[in-house]
Design a protein around this motif. Sequence first.
Motif, short mmCIF file in Angstrom:
data_model
loop_
_atom_site.label_atom_id
_atom_site.label_comp_id
_atom_site.label_asym_id
_atom_site.label_seq_id
_atom_site.Cartn_x
_atom_site.Cartn_y
_atom_site.Cartn_z
N HIS A 129 0.79 -1.20 -0.01
CA HIS A 129 0.09 -0.01 0.12
C HIS A 129 1.10 1.14 0.03
O HIS A 129 0.69 2.12 -0.67
N VAL A 130 2.21 1.17 0.69
CA VAL A 130 2.91 2.39 0.77
C VAL A 130 3.59 2.67 -0.64
O VAL A 130 3.64 3.77 -0.98
N VAL A 131 4.00 1.58 -1.10
CA VAL A 131 4.69 1.78 -2.53
C VAL A 131 3.84 2.35 -3.62
O VAL A 131 4.16 2.79 -4.34
N LYS A 132 2.51 1.85 -3.55
CA LYS A 132 1.47 2.21 -4.34
C LYS A 132 1.29 3.71 -4.22
O LYS A 132 1.17 4.61 -5.17
N ALA A 133 0.97 4.11 -3.14
CA ALA A 133 0.76 5.60 -2.77
C ALA A 133 2.28 6.45 -3.04
O ALA A 133 1.89 7.47 -3.79
N TYR A 134 3.35 5.79 -2.83
CA TYR A 134 4.54 6.38 -3.26
C TYR A 134 4.34 6.76 -4.81
O TYR A 134 4.98 7.75 -5.54
N ARG A 135 4.45 5.66 -5.48
CA ARG A 135 4.35 5.64 -6.97
C ARG A 135 3.48 6.82 -7.75
O ARG A 135 3.51 7.56 -8.54
N ALA A 136 2.12 6.70 -6.85
CA ALA A 136 1.07 7.70 -7.40
C ALA A 136 1.47 9.38 -7.07
O ALA A 136 1.23 10.02 -7.96
N ALA A 137 2.33 9.42 -6.01
CA ALA A 137 2.69 10.96 -5.73
C ALA A 137 3.93 11.05 -6.55
O ALA A 137 4.05 12.41 -6.93
N THR A 138 4.87 10.31 -6.75
CA THR A 138 6.09 10.61 -7.49
C THR A 138 6.37 10.29 -9.09
O THR A 138 7.32 10.63 -9.58
N SER A 139 5.37 9.24 -9.30
CA SER A 139 5.65 8.50 -10.61
C SER A 139 7.28 8.16 -10.82
O SER A 139 7.70 7.98 -11.62
N ALA A 140 7.44 7.61 -9.76
CA ALA A 140 9.05 7.01 -9.69
C ALA A 140 8.88 5.76 -8.68
O ALA A 140 8.10 5.55 -7.76
N GLU A 141 10.00 5.00 -8.58
CA GLU A 141 10.30 3.81 -7.78
C GLU A 141 11.03 4.44 -6.66
O GLU A 141 11.83 4.98 -6.67
N PRO A 142 10.78 3.89 -5.29
CA PRO A 142 11.23 4.16 -4.13
C PRO A 142 12.87 3.38 -4.26
O PRO A 142 13.07 2.34 -5.03
N VAL A 143 13.71 3.90 -3.18
CA VAL A 143 15.19 3.47 -3.12
C VAL A 143 14.99 2.10 -2.52
O VAL A 143 13.93 1.94 -1.66
N LYS A 144 15.88 1.29 -2.71
CA LYS A 144 15.90 -0.12 -2.16
C LYS A 144 17.08 -0.20 -1.25
O LYS A 144 18.12 0.29 -1.63
N VAL A 145 17.08 -1.34 -0.37
CA VAL A 145 18.04 -1.60 0.56
C VAL A 145 18.30 -3.05 0.75
O VAL A 145 17.00 -3.51 1.02
N TRP A 146 19.36 -3.90 1.04
CA TRP A 146 19.28 -5.12 1.27
C TRP A 146 19.24 -5.38 2.85
O TRP A 146 20.08 -4.64 3.52
N VAL A 147 18.32 -6.14 3.51
CA VAL A 147 18.34 -6.34 4.90
C VAL A 147 18.09 -7.86 5.13
O VAL A 147 17.53 -8.46 4.26
N GLN A 148 18.25 -7.95 6.35
CA GLN A 148 18.08 -9.59 6.83
C GLN A 148 16.59 -9.63 7.32
O GLN A 148 16.17 -8.62 8.06
N HIS A 149 15.85 -10.72 6.71
CA HIS A 149 14.44 -10.84 7.09
C HIS A 149 14.35 -11.01 8.50
O HIS A 149 15.19 -11.81 9.20
N ARG A 150 13.47 -10.60 9.33
CA ARG A 150 13.30 -10.68 10.79
C ARG A 150 13.14 -12.08 11.20
O ARG A 150 13.49 -12.45 12.28
N THR A 151 12.33 -13.04 10.48
CA THR A 151 11.92 -14.17 10.73
C THR A 151 12.74 -15.41 10.02
O THR A 151 13.28 -16.13 10.70
N THR A 152 12.83 -15.22 8.80
CA THR A 152 13.39 -16.09 8.01
C THR A 152 15.15 -16.12 8.02
O THR A 152 15.82 -17.08 7.77
N GLY A 153 15.66 -14.79 8.34
CA GLY A 153 16.99 -14.63 8.30
C GLY A 153 17.69 -14.55 6.80
O GLY A 153 18.78 -14.14 6.80
N LYS A 154 16.83 -14.70 5.94
CA LYS A 154 17.29 -14.31 4.46
C LYS A 154 17.41 -12.67 4.29
O LYS A 154 16.71 -12.25 4.60
N TYR A 155 18.40 -12.65 3.14
CA TYR A 155 18.49 -11.30 2.84
C TYR A 155 17.44 -10.81 1.73
O TYR A 155 17.29 -11.65 0.71
N VAL A 156 16.85 -9.79 2.01
CA VAL A 156 15.65 -9.36 0.84
C VAL A 156 15.96 -7.90 0.60
O VAL A 156 16.48 -7.18 1.48
N HIS A 157 15.29 -7.51 -0.64
CA HIS A 157 15.42 -6.12 -1.00
C HIS A 157 14.39 -5.53 -0.74
O HIS A 157 13.16 -5.97 -1.48
N VAL A 158 14.32 -4.61 0.16
CA VAL A 158 13.00 -3.64 0.58
C VAL A 158 13.32 -2.24 0.23
O VAL A 158 14.38 -1.65 0.15
#
Length: 197
Positions: free
Chosen positions: A131-160
Amino acid sequence: MKLIKIVKRTAGHYTATTPTGTYAIDRIGRTWHLTGHRVALAFRTMRAAVAAAQTLRPTSPVGGMTRRLTKLITRTHAAAQTVSKALAYRARSGAIAALVEAGRLVRTGDILDRLGASDLKDGYQSHYGKHVVKAYRAATSAEPVKVWVQHRTTGKYVHVNVYSPFDMALYIGLATYKRTAHLARPAFYQAAYTEAA
């Protein structure tokens, strides 16, 4: 690796035959040039040009990679393979990760933590993020910046996605997603803004 043969053609012009092939060593002005097999190097002295010809690797695909450079590349690859996963993903994120650590950029999960909703299920947090990224795209017509982080439960690294703590898309997402709509109140906004400042 030894130089096999140097033949003088004319004054200032030589041919050097090495295991990598045959190279020309020519004096042009005050410099000596080693050329051949995709190699074009300049040196101050003929001795330096001959020394360089001796170091050319016989198996080089371009015929011109020196043994020193080959060793450096090998050591760099070995070091990269032994680095920890956390450091590797931190390096991939670069300056963005530094901004997240400093609190200048936040993930949607960080906002939920500030609002006391960190116990929200992972699936619900993910839908809030959509929902946040949808609102961001509607307001800016651009993609948000992403960062690699470790998932809090699985421990895998994800791009958020990450946002400014003051980006209204974060709060529009709260209001438009039914699982977080109860958090979309002025009191919660004030708490988030106060903590971000």
